[in-house]
Design an enzyme around this catalytic site. Structure first.
Site, PDB file in Angstrom:
ATOM      1  N   HIS A  44      68.109  34.671 -76.289  1.00 28.45           N
ATOM      2  CA  HIS A  44      66.947  33.899 -76.737  1.00 28.45           C
ATOM      3  C   HIS A  44      65.631  34.510 -76.261  1.00 28.45           C
ATOM      4  CE1 HIS A  44      69.308  30.778 -78.516  1.00 28.45           C
ATOM      5  NE2 HIS A  44      69.937  30.513 -77.395  1.00 28.45           N
ATOM      6  N   GLU A  78      79.361  25.822 -73.155  1.00 33.06           N
ATOM      7  CA  GLU A  78      78.237  25.070 -73.724  1.00 33.06           C
ATOM      8  C   GLU A  78      78.530  24.503 -75.108  1.00 33.06           C
ATOM      9  OE1 GLU A  78      74.879  27.787 -73.723  1.00 33.06           O
ATOM     10  OE2 GLU A  78      76.020  29.370 -74.676  1.00 33.06           O
ATOM     11  N   ASP A 105      72.302  23.849 -74.380  1.00 37.39           N
ATOM     12  CA  ASP A 105      73.257  23.902 -75.489  1.00 37.39           C
ATOM     13  C   ASP A 105      74.392  22.911 -75.291  1.00 37.39           C
ATOM     14  OD1 ASP A 105      72.436  25.624 -77.559  1.00 37.39           O
ATOM     15  OD2 ASP A 105      72.678  27.335 -76.220  1.00 37.39           O
TER      16      ASP A 105
END
Ligand code: 3PY
Length: 267
Positions: free
Chosen positions: A47, A162, A188
């Site tokens: 990310h 997650e 997440d």
């Protein structure tokens, strides 16, 4: 460079780390030098904005060369591909060839995928990692045979728990040989289970699952890691028994520091 993360784990000491989301060698160096208490830095190519190819390699080298003569942080790479994808294999190879001392693989939800990740992270006869990088071996100044053993012994393999499937399969994932760390991504994990994201602490139902994951890791003789966003949250997680804790991020700490100084100036 010293493998500060692995040394902390072997000594059963909590390993505190920092998330790197922005590219730039001097940026990485500044973060590395910010505190002697940083055991590891996660170069986030999932990310964050540090591209896996080619910037992650330069960033790894920059972090390892950052703190001369002392034990600097271990550079870890979070690869962009999730554990469900065919790209994990080459991305792990790339990160380790770059000299990373460990990888974080997002969304690994089955024992089968965890076995593939573990195998991708080590050379034969233990795993299936391919050999050939002209860079990594030279970085450590080792013969090929010595490098293969050094790399296999030193790599810290972390898979992110997650998703609902990962929670369901957590005991089997923890039991996989060569998986060293279950890494909880609270954001997440929360949203994939249908709860709001942590603000800053997770929903009580998610918190119960987080504690189950921690215990599943420890019951299997593995380490457990969690992503936090502040020092106080990290201190609480350390007291709960988490082994590896992300304390803050480059962007988070920068914004907070600037806001604090401006508040003081204008008070
Ligand atoms: C999460 O909390 O989902 C993470 O993976 C941390 O970035």
């Amino acid at each position: 460079a010293t493998h500060t993360l692995l040394n902390s784990l072997k000594a059963n000491k909590t390993a505190f780390g920092v998330w790197l989301t922005l590219p730039g060698l001097f940026h990485a160096r500044t973060v590395s030098q910010a505190s002697p208490n940083i055991s590891w830095i996660c170069i986030d190519s999932e990310h964050g904005l540090v591209p896996l190819v080619p910037s992650a390699a330069e960033t790894v080298a920059s972090i390892h060369g950052a703190v001369d003569g002392t034990a600097g942080p271990s550079a870890i790479v979070r690869i962009p591909a999730t554990g469900a994808s065919d790209s994990t294999s080459w991305q792990i190879k790339y990160a380790l060839d770059a000299g990373a001392r460990g990888v974080i693989v997002p969304m690994v939800s089955t024992a089968e995928k965890a076995r593939e990740v573990a195998s991708d992270c080590r050379f034969p006869p233990v795993g299936r990692r391919g050999f050939g990088s002209p860079f990594t071996q030279g970085n450590w100044g080792l013969s090929t045979a010595d490098y293969l053993k050094f790399a296999n012994d030193g790599v810290v393999v972390m898979v992110q728990i997650e998703t609902p499937d990962a929670v369901k399969n957590v005991k089997e994932i923890a039991a996989v040989d060569g998986i060293d760390v279950l890494f909880i991504g609270p954001y997440d994990l929360s949203i994939s289970l249908g709860y709001p994201p942590p603000s800053p602490d997770p929903h009580p139902e998610v918190e119960k699952i987080i504690q189950q994951i921690l215990h599943s890791a420890h019951d299997a003789g593995k380490k457990c890691a969690i992503f936090c966003i502040s020092g106080s949250q990290s201190a609480r997680r350390a007291a709960e028994g988490f082994d590896i804790i992300n304390v803050t991020s480059d962007t988070g700490a920068m914004s907070e520091g600037i806001a604090r100084q401006l508040a003081a100036a204008t008070a």
